[in-house]
Design a protein around this motif. Structure first.
Motif, PDB file in Angstrom:
ATOM      1  N   GLU A 119       0.762  -0.938  -0.440  1.00  0.00           N
ATOM      2  CA  GLU A 119       0.194  -0.247  -0.392  1.00  0.00           C
ATOM      3  C   GLU A 119       1.045   1.745  -0.091  1.00  0.00           C
ATOM      4  O   GLU A 119       0.617   2.120  -0.756  1.00  0.00           O
ATOM      5  CB  GLU A 119      -0.902  -0.236   1.280  1.00  0.00           C
ATOM      6  CG  GLU A 119      -1.763  -1.378   1.373  1.00  0.00           C
ATOM      7  CD  GLU A 119      -2.481  -1.339   2.474  1.00  0.00           C
ATOM      8  OE1 GLU A 119      -3.941  -1.643   2.200  1.00  0.00           O
ATOM      9  OE2 GLU A 119      -1.738  -1.460   3.636  1.00  0.00           O
ATOM     10  N   LEU A 120       1.903   1.229   0.924  1.00  0.00           N
ATOM     11  CA  LEU A 120       2.762   2.560   1.112  1.00  0.00           C
ATOM     12  C   LEU A 120       3.396   2.575  -0.700  1.00  0.00           C
ATOM     13  O   LEU A 120       3.502   3.999  -0.772  1.00  0.00           O
ATOM     14  CB  LEU A 120       3.734   2.374   1.376  1.00  0.00           C
ATOM     15  CG  LEU A 120       3.381   2.280   3.253  1.00  0.00           C
ATOM     16  CD1 LEU A 120       4.765   1.796   4.896  1.00  0.00           C
ATOM     17  CD2 LEU A 120       2.835   3.539   3.702  1.00  0.00           C
ATOM     18  N   GLU A 121       4.170   1.636  -1.123  1.00  0.00           N
ATOM     19  CA  GLU A 121       4.415   1.578  -2.678  1.00  0.00           C
ATOM     20  C   GLU A 121       3.622   2.444  -3.613  1.00  0.00           C
ATOM     21  O   GLU A 121       3.968   3.232  -4.335  1.00  0.00           O
ATOM     22  CB  GLU A 121       5.216   0.093  -2.753  1.00  0.00           C
ATOM     23  CG  GLU A 121       6.286  -0.073  -2.049  1.00  0.00           C
ATOM     24  CD  GLU A 121       6.920  -1.454  -2.948  1.00  0.00           C
ATOM     25  OE1 GLU A 121       6.160  -3.052  -3.283  1.00  0.00           O
ATOM     26  OE2 GLU A 121       8.179  -1.514  -2.244  1.00  0.00           O
ATOM     27  N   ALA A 122       2.122   1.707  -3.203  1.00  0.00           N
ATOM     28  CA  ALA A 122       1.930   2.284  -4.622  1.00  0.00           C
ATOM     29  C   ALA A 122       1.143   3.566  -4.005  1.00  0.00           C
ATOM     30  O   ALA A 122       1.047   4.640  -4.866  1.00  0.00           O
ATOM     31  CB  ALA A 122       0.360   1.782  -4.176  1.00  0.00           C
ATOM     32  N   ALA A 123       0.859   4.055  -2.626  1.00  0.00           N
ATOM     33  CA  ALA A 123       0.542   5.436  -3.032  1.00  0.00           C
ATOM     34  C   ALA A 123       1.797   6.716  -3.197  1.00  0.00           C
ATOM     35  O   ALA A 123       1.975   7.546  -3.324  1.00  0.00           O
ATOM     36  CB  ALA A 123       0.874   5.696  -1.392  1.00  0.00           C
ATOM     37  N   ALA A 124       3.291   5.716  -2.643  1.00  0.00           N
ATOM     38  CA  ALA A 124       4.384   6.288  -3.151  1.00  0.00           C
ATOM     39  C   ALA A 124       4.226   6.627  -4.868  1.00  0.00           C
ATOM     40  O   ALA A 124       4.543   8.050  -5.132  1.00  0.00           O
ATOM     41  CB  ALA A 124       5.573   5.917  -2.993  1.00  0.00           C
ATOM     42  N   ASN A 125       4.120   5.721  -5.226  1.00  0.00           N
ATOM     43  CA  ASN A 125       4.464   5.283  -7.159  1.00  0.00           C
ATOM     44  C   ASN A 125       3.482   6.980  -7.589  1.00  0.00           C
ATOM     45  O   ASN A 125       3.269   7.212  -8.043  1.00  0.00           O
ATOM     46  CB  ASN A 125       4.095   4.392  -7.491  1.00  0.00           C
ATOM     47  CG  ASN A 125       5.553   3.935  -7.477  1.00  0.00           C
ATOM     48  OD1 ASN A 125       6.970   4.414  -7.117  1.00  0.00           O
ATOM     49  ND2 ASN A 125       5.802   2.793  -6.799  1.00  0.00           N
TER      50      ASN A 125
END
Length: 166
Positions: free
Chosen positions: A156-162
């Motif tokens: 979820e963090l990676e998706a948000a960051a991207n």
């Protein structure tokens, strides 16, 4: 393949945003909040306006907060050089115990202390229950484009960051 990954990141971010009360809510209350920095000096987050942000609300006594901190630290180290800013806001005072906690977890991204005012700030940002952990995603225009109540995963963090860096 890269386009497919980008689309997946956006889909993940929008799925995170579904529980929001209002789409693209203004994050001004966050930037205006009166906080305390790690040196016990008054601070606001106004210096972060115009940057894509992941802001994580936490407390030492919150087990899911402690569980997710290594993932948040990892995302910070992976995306900091690309323009993403990760910030922590403790729902407690800037005590020696809180500072020791950050040191023990080797947290080097900016952290601020909201004390009892943090509960109202959580509610203003869409967390009616004022539960922890709570993470918000703010775009460059200062709009709250998503949030997550409860432990956030690395995916979820990676998706948000991207998505924030698009």
């Amino acid at each position: 393949m890269e386009r497919k990954t980008e689309r997946l990141a956006w889909v993940m971010l929008w799925l995170l945003a579904l529980p929001m009360l209002a789409w693209a809510q203004d994050a001004a209350p966050l930037f205006d909040a009166q906080l305390v920095d790690a040196q016990d000096k008054p601070a606001t987050l106004a210096i972060f306006r115009g940057k894509p942000l992941i802001v994580n609300f936490w407390a030492r006594w919150c087990s899911p907060c402690r569980d997710e901190m290594p993932e948040i630290k990892l995302i910070d180290s992976q995306y900091r050089g690309r323009g993403l800013t990760v910030i922590g806001i403790a729902i407690e005072d800037n005590s020696a115990n809180a500072r020791d906690f950050l040191k023990a977890y080797e947290i080097d991204y900016p952290n601020f202390f909201a004390g009892s005012r943090g509960t109202e700030l959580l509610k203003t940002l869409g967390n009616d229950k004022a539960g922890l952990p709570f993470t918000v995603f703010i775009d460059r225009q200062g709009k709250l484009i998503g949030h997550k109540l409860g432990r956030i995963s690395r995916g979820e963090l990676e998706a948000a960051a991207n998505a924030l860096l698009q």
